[in-house]
Design a protein around this motif. Structure first.
Motif, short mmCIF file in Angstrom:
data_model
loop_
_atom_site.label_atom_id
_atom_site.label_comp_id
_atom_site.label_asym_id
_atom_site.label_seq_id
_atom_site.Cartn_x
_atom_site.Cartn_y
_atom_site.Cartn_z
N GLN A 77 0.81 -1.21 0.00
CA GLN A 77 0.00 0.00 0.00
C GLN A 77 0.85 1.27 0.00
N ALA A 78 2.08 1.15 0.51
CA ALA A 78 2.98 2.30 0.53
C ALA A 78 3.60 2.59 -0.83
N GLY A 79 3.39 1.67 -1.79
CA GLY A 79 3.85 1.94 -3.15
C GLY A 79 4.81 0.93 -3.74
N LEU A 80 4.93 -0.24 -3.12
CA LEU A 80 5.82 -1.28 -3.64
C LEU A 80 5.03 -2.32 -4.41
N GLY A 81 5.43 -2.56 -5.65
CA GLY A 81 4.82 -3.60 -6.47
C GLY A 81 5.84 -4.69 -6.74
N LEU A 82 5.43 -5.94 -6.57
CA LEU A 82 6.36 -7.07 -6.71
C LEU A 82 5.86 -8.06 -7.75
N LEU A 151 7.21 1.94 -7.14
CA LEU A 151 8.39 1.15 -7.48
C LEU A 151 7.94 -0.25 -7.82
N LEU A 152 8.31 -0.72 -9.00
CA LEU A 152 7.98 -2.08 -9.43
C LEU A 152 9.25 -2.92 -9.39
N MET A 153 9.18 -4.05 -8.68
CA MET A 153 10.32 -4.96 -8.56
C MET A 153 10.05 -6.23 -9.35
N LEU A 154 10.98 -6.55 -10.24
CA LEU A 154 10.86 -7.73 -11.10
C LEU A 154 11.94 -8.72 -10.71
N ASP A 155 11.55 -9.85 -10.14
CA ASP A 155 12.51 -10.85 -9.67
C ASP A 155 12.55 -12.00 -10.67
N ALA A 183 9.59 3.83 -11.48
CA ALA A 183 10.86 3.33 -10.96
C ALA A 183 10.84 1.81 -10.98
N LEU A 184 11.96 1.21 -11.39
CA LEU A 184 12.05 -0.24 -11.53
C LEU A 184 13.31 -0.76 -10.85
N LEU A 185 13.17 -1.88 -10.16
CA LEU A 185 14.29 -2.63 -9.63
C LEU A 185 14.22 -4.01 -10.26
N VAL A 186 15.22 -4.35 -11.07
CA VAL A 186 15.13 -5.53 -11.93
C VAL A 186 16.23 -6.53 -11.59
N VAL A 187 15.83 -7.75 -11.24
CA VAL A 187 16.75 -8.86 -11.06
C VAL A 187 16.66 -9.74 -12.30
N ASP A 188 17.78 -9.93 -12.97
CA ASP A 188 17.80 -10.79 -14.15
C ASP A 188 19.24 -11.16 -14.46
N LYS A 189 19.40 -12.25 -15.22
CA LYS A 189 20.74 -12.73 -15.57
C LYS A 189 21.22 -12.20 -16.91
N SER A 190 20.35 -11.59 -17.69
CA SER A 190 20.71 -11.15 -19.03
C SER A 190 21.38 -9.78 -19.00
N LEU A 191 22.69 -9.79 -18.99
CA LEU A 191 23.44 -8.54 -18.95
C LEU A 191 23.16 -7.69 -20.19
#
Length: 229
Positions: A77-82, A151-155, A183-191
């Motif tokens: 609710q504070a603004g974090l999307g996962l 902020l959207l976080m993509l794991d 804003a995006l925080l992205v975890v991925d292996k594809s450099l």
């Protein structure tokens, strides 16, 4: 201005320590890649931010507010999307029901999500359990967008998908960067793909931030040393 800031975050799963000192920052409208070899603490860091894993020291600050004491639903609710690793769609709900279940008022609604992923429009009355892996990933991203996060976080959003589907997912991420300012925080292996979208990178090794900087500064020597690619 920082939207999210982690300082010297440590966290454990019972007696097993996973994070030993994570420093990470994401500014408004910025795309940050969270990188590292397998088992180095990337998903644990995402869980700490989402409040799915409690940290034992350090700070997690969202928009100037310490969210360390919040339960997961309050963090959302504070603004974090996962978009979690493994998608985790509601298997017994339809595509439409999955999206509506997460909806909060704001820019992202059913029309905008299905415009980003037209296949969800075509399959909106299907149970999510009947979707392909790629379609479930689109649904997981759409569901997170329906919460209208800051902020959207993509794991690992492209993990295990066919190459053509991975390209669809990356195209959607590029659209989010270029057209929405999310804003995006992205975890991925594809450099190679991360180089196209990320402004900055944070590299973890053994649960510690060992390199932070502009994506353009992440050269082959750094990649070979910390990523093994």
């Amino acid at each position: 201005m920082s939207l999210l800031k982690l300082e010297q975050v440590q966290a454990s799963y019972g007696p097993s320590q996973a994070l030993f000192g994570v420093d990470l920052e994401v500014a408004e409208g910025e795309v940050v890649a969270l990188m590292g070899r397998n088992g180095m603490g990337k998903s644990s860091t995402i869980k700490v931010i989402s409040r799915l894993l409690k940290h034992k020291s350090g700070s997690v600050i969202l928009d100037g507010r310490d969210i360390g004491g919040l339960p997961p639903h309050k963090a959302a609710q504070a603004g974090l999307g996962l978009v979690p690793e493994g998608r985790r769609c509601f298997r017994n709900l339809t595509v439409r029901e999955n999206l509506i279940a997460a909806a909060r008022s704001g820019h992202w609604d059913m029309a905008r999500v299905t415009a980003l992923f037209p296949r969800l429009q075509e399959r909106q009355e299907q149970l999510s359990a009947s979707l392909s892996g790629g379609e479930q990933q689109m649904l997981a991203i759409g569901r997170a967008l329906m919460t209208n996060p800051r902020l959207l976080m993509l794991d690992e959003a492209t993990e295990g998908l066919a190459p053509v589907v991975r390209q669809e997912i990356w195209a959607a991420v590029r659209t989010l960067k270029s057209e929405t300012g999310l804003a995006l925080l992205v975890v991925d292996k594809s450099l190679a793909e991360l180089r196209q979208i990320a402004d900055r990178a944070v590299i973890l090794e053994r649960g510690t931030s060992v390199w932070r900087g502009d994506m353009a500064a992440l050269d082959r020597d750094i990649a070979d040393k910390f990523l093994g690619v």
